[in-house]
Design a protein around this motif. Structure first.
Motif, PDB file in Angstrom:
ATOM      1  N   ARG A   1     -41.267  42.476   5.747  1.00  0.00           N
ATOM      2  CA  ARG A   1     -41.001  41.046   5.529  1.00  0.00           C
ATOM      3  C   ARG A   1     -41.129  40.254   6.819  1.00  0.00           C
ATOM      4  O   ARG A   1     -41.668  39.147   6.829  1.00  0.00           O
ATOM      5  CB  ARG A   1     -39.612  40.842   4.923  1.00  0.00           C
ATOM      6  CG  ARG A   1     -39.531  41.142   3.440  1.00  0.00           C
ATOM      7  CD  ARG A   1     -38.236  40.652   2.817  1.00  0.00           C
ATOM      8  NE  ARG A   1     -37.052  41.246   3.421  1.00  0.00           N
ATOM      9  CZ  ARG A   1     -36.524  42.424   3.086  1.00  0.00           C
ATOM     10  NH1 ARG A   1     -37.091  43.138   2.130  1.00  0.00           N
ATOM     11  NH2 ARG A   1     -35.446  42.882   3.676  1.00  0.00           N
ATOM     12  N   ALA A   2     -40.663  40.810   7.916  1.00  0.00           N
ATOM     13  CA  ALA A   2     -40.764  40.124   9.207  1.00  0.00           C
ATOM     14  C   ALA A   2     -42.228  39.937   9.608  1.00  0.00           C
ATOM     15  O   ALA A   2     -42.623  38.848  10.036  1.00  0.00           O
ATOM     16  CB  ALA A   2     -40.005  40.885  10.286  1.00  0.00           C
ATOM     17  N   ALA A   3     -43.026  40.981   9.462  1.00  0.00           N
ATOM     18  CA  ALA A   3     -44.454  40.880   9.804  1.00  0.00           C
ATOM     19  C   ALA A   3     -45.142  39.839   8.924  1.00  0.00           C
ATOM     20  O   ALA A   3     -45.937  39.028   9.409  1.00  0.00           O
ATOM     21  CB  ALA A   3     -45.132  42.243   9.659  1.00  0.00           C
ATOM     22  N   ALA A   4     -44.823  39.839   7.638  1.00  0.00           N
ATOM     23  CA  ALA A   4     -45.411  38.862   6.715  1.00  0.00           C
ATOM     24  C   ALA A   4     -44.967  37.442   7.060  1.00  0.00           C
ATOM     25  O   ALA A   4     -45.772  36.506   7.027  1.00  0.00           O
ATOM     26  CB  ALA A   4     -45.039  39.202   5.274  1.00  0.00           C
ATOM     27  N   ASP A   5     -43.698  37.264   7.414  1.00  0.00           N
ATOM     28  CA  ASP A   5     -43.197  35.928   7.735  1.00  0.00           C
ATOM     29  C   ASP A   5     -43.822  35.403   9.026  1.00  0.00           C
ATOM     30  O   ASP A   5     -44.156  34.224   9.113  1.00  0.00           O
ATOM     31  CB  ASP A   5     -41.673  35.929   7.846  1.00  0.00           C
ATOM     32  CG  ASP A   5     -41.115  34.522   7.920  1.00  0.00           C
ATOM     33  OD1 ASP A   5     -41.361  33.736   6.970  1.00  0.00           O
ATOM     34  OD2 ASP A   5     -40.467  34.187   8.931  1.00  0.00           O
ATOM     35  N   ILE A   6     -44.001  36.280   9.999  1.00  0.00           N
ATOM     36  CA  ILE A   6     -44.672  35.849  11.231  1.00  0.00           C
ATOM     37  C   ILE A   6     -46.099  35.421  10.912  1.00  0.00           C
ATOM     38  O   ILE A   6     -46.577  34.396  11.385  1.00  0.00           O
ATOM     39  CB  ILE A   6     -44.641  36.965  12.295  1.00  0.00           C
ATOM     40  CG1 ILE A   6     -43.219  37.095  12.860  1.00  0.00           C
ATOM     41  CG2 ILE A   6     -45.645  36.690  13.415  1.00  0.00           C
ATOM     42  CD1 ILE A   6     -43.012  38.297  13.759  1.00  0.00           C
ATOM     43  N   TRP A   7     -46.765  36.183  10.063  1.00  0.00           N
ATOM     44  CA  TRP A   7     -48.145  35.866   9.716  1.00  0.00           C
ATOM     45  C   TRP A   7     -48.236  34.568   8.902  1.00  0.00           C
ATOM     46  O   TRP A   7     -49.078  33.719   9.166  1.00  0.00           O
ATOM     47  CB  TRP A   7     -48.768  37.018   8.939  1.00  0.00           C
ATOM     48  CG  TRP A   7     -50.224  36.805   8.672  1.00  0.00           C
ATOM     49  CD1 TRP A   7     -50.801  36.469   7.490  1.00  0.00           C
ATOM     50  CD2 TRP A   7     -51.285  36.902   9.627  1.00  0.00           C
ATOM     51  NE1 TRP A   7     -52.161  36.359   7.631  1.00  0.00           N
ATOM     52  CE2 TRP A   7     -52.483  36.621   8.939  1.00  0.00           C
ATOM     53  CE3 TRP A   7     -51.338  37.207  10.977  1.00  0.00           C
ATOM     54  CZ2 TRP A   7     -53.724  36.633   9.571  1.00  0.00           C
ATOM     55  CZ3 TRP A   7     -52.579  37.220  11.605  1.00  0.00           C
ATOM     56  CH2 TRP A   7     -53.751  36.933  10.900  1.00  0.00           C
TER      57      TRP A   7
ATOM     58  N   LYS B   1     -53.299  40.087   8.942  1.00  0.00           N
ATOM     59  CA  LYS B   1     -51.896  40.368   9.286  1.00  0.00           C
ATOM     60  C   LYS B   1     -51.766  41.762   9.881  1.00  0.00           C
ATOM     61  O   LYS B   1     -52.237  42.737   9.296  1.00  0.00           O
ATOM     62  CB  LYS B   1     -51.040  40.233   8.028  1.00  0.00           C
ATOM     63  CG  LYS B   1     -49.577  40.572   8.231  1.00  0.00           C
ATOM     64  CD  LYS B   1     -48.789  40.438   6.954  1.00  0.00           C
ATOM     65  CE  LYS B   1     -49.139  41.584   6.038  1.00  0.00           C
ATOM     66  NZ  LYS B   1     -48.281  41.721   4.877  1.00  0.00           N
ATOM     67  N   PRO B   2     -51.104  41.870  11.041  1.00  0.00           N
ATOM     68  CA  PRO B   2     -50.868  43.210  11.586  1.00  0.00           C
ATOM     69  C   PRO B   2     -49.822  43.937  10.749  1.00  0.00           C
ATOM     70  O   PRO B   2     -48.934  43.317  10.156  1.00  0.00           O
ATOM     71  CB  PRO B   2     -50.356  42.936  12.999  1.00  0.00           C
ATOM     72  CG  PRO B   2     -49.811  41.555  12.964  1.00  0.00           C
ATOM     73  CD  PRO B   2     -50.582  40.818  11.904  1.00  0.00           C
ATOM     74  N   SER B   3     -49.946  45.236  10.712  1.00  0.00           N
ATOM     75  CA  SER B   3     -48.942  46.037  10.010  1.00  0.00           C
ATOM     76  C   SER B   3     -47.638  45.963  10.797  1.00  0.00           C
ATOM     77  O   SER B   3     -47.647  45.656  11.995  1.00  0.00           O
ATOM     78  CB  SER B   3     -49.406  47.485   9.907  1.00  0.00           C
ATOM     79  OG  SER B   3     -49.399  48.094  11.189  1.00  0.00           O
ATOM     80  N   PRO B   4     -46.513  46.255  10.162  1.00  0.00           N
ATOM     81  CA  PRO B   4     -45.250  46.295  10.910  1.00  0.00           C
ATOM     82  C   PRO B   4     -45.341  47.243  12.108  1.00  0.00           C
ATOM     83  O   PRO B   4     -44.863  46.935  13.193  1.00  0.00           O
ATOM     84  CB  PRO B   4     -44.230  46.770   9.881  1.00  0.00           C
ATOM     85  CG  PRO B   4     -44.798  46.357   8.574  1.00  0.00           C
ATOM     86  CD  PRO B   4     -46.291  46.484   8.736  1.00  0.00           C
ATOM     87  N   LYS B   5     -45.975  48.396  11.904  1.00  0.00           N
ATOM     88  CA  LYS B   5     -46.132  49.383  12.978  1.00  0.00           C
ATOM     89  C   LYS B   5     -46.897  48.781  14.152  1.00  0.00           C
ATOM     90  O   LYS B   5     -46.461  48.867  15.302  1.00  0.00           O
ATOM     91  CB  LYS B   5     -46.874  50.605  12.440  1.00  0.00           C
ATOM     92  CG  LYS B   5     -47.173  51.666  13.460  1.00  0.00           C
ATOM     93  CD  LYS B   5     -47.935  52.810  12.814  1.00  0.00           C
ATOM     94  CE  LYS B   5     -48.313  53.871  13.814  1.00  0.00           C
ATOM     95  NZ  LYS B   5     -49.019  54.992  13.188  1.00  0.00           N
ATOM     96  N   ASP B   6     -48.030  48.147  13.870  1.00  0.00           N
ATOM     97  CA  ASP B   6     -48.827  47.536  14.937  1.00  0.00           C
ATOM     98  C   ASP B   6     -48.058  46.422  15.633  1.00  0.00           C
ATOM     99  O   ASP B   6     -48.092  46.309  16.854  1.00  0.00           O
ATOM    100  CB  ASP B   6     -50.143  46.991  14.394  1.00  0.00           C
ATOM    101  CG  ASP B   6     -51.123  48.079  14.010  1.00  0.00           C
ATOM    102  OD1 ASP B   6     -50.966  49.227  14.479  1.00  0.00           O
ATOM    103  OD2 ASP B   6     -52.053  47.787  13.232  1.00  0.00           O
ATOM    104  N   LEU B   7     -47.357  45.608  14.865  1.00  0.00           N
ATOM    105  CA  LEU B   7     -46.581  44.515  15.442  1.00  0.00           C
ATOM    106  C   LEU B   7     -45.508  45.046  16.390  1.00  0.00           C
ATOM    107  O   LEU B   7     -45.362  44.565  17.517  1.00  0.00           O
ATOM    108  CB  LEU B   7     -45.941  43.675  14.328  1.00  0.00           C
ATOM    109  CG  LEU B   7     -45.107  42.485  14.786  1.00  0.00           C
ATOM    110  CD1 LEU B   7     -45.961  41.459  15.525  1.00  0.00           C
ATOM    111  CD2 LEU B   7     -44.429  41.840  13.575  1.00  0.00           C
TER     112      LEU B   7
END
Length: 112
Positions: free
Chosen positions: A64-70, A89-95
């Motif tokens: 959710r955090a990665a999606a919200d940043i994107w 969108k970067p994956s959570p892992k990549d982020l």
């Protein structure tokens, strides 16, 4: 942890979302492993211990955090941190790895 919070605040969309708390912990934990990259399973497990949540809940919160940043955050700041433009969108892992590496390199360069 203050630097981690400051960095994530600079990127975030809806800063009040609890998922950003989990992201702060995840990036902070990943920093402690630098220059190695821990598995997401390890990160989620350690964050779950801190937050008293399940590793699955942590994983969903990081997504959710990665999606919200994107979707709502400051992508230009993310591009600047990475030194490249993201087209998806970067994956959570990549982020998490990108942010932890950015913080770790900053600490290394300040050591002189």
């Amino acid at each position: 942890m203050t630097e981690t919070k400051r960095l994530i605040t600079a990127l975030s969309g809806h800063r009040g979302n609890r998922c950003y708390e989990y992201l702060c912990y995840a990036v902070y934990i990943a920093c402690t492993f630098q220059p190695r990259e821990p598995s997401m399973q390890t990160i989620c497990l350690k964050v779950s211990e801190i937050t008293e949540s399940s590793p699955q809940a942590v994983s969903k919160a990081l997504s959710r955090a990665a999606a919200d940043i994107w979707d709502n955050g400051k992508r230009d700041v993310l591009d600047k941190i990475c030194g490249r433009t993201f087209f998806e969108k970067p994956s959570p892992k990549d982020l998490i790895y990108i942010l932890s590496q950015y913080l770790w390199i900053g600490k290394e360069s300040s050591l002189g």
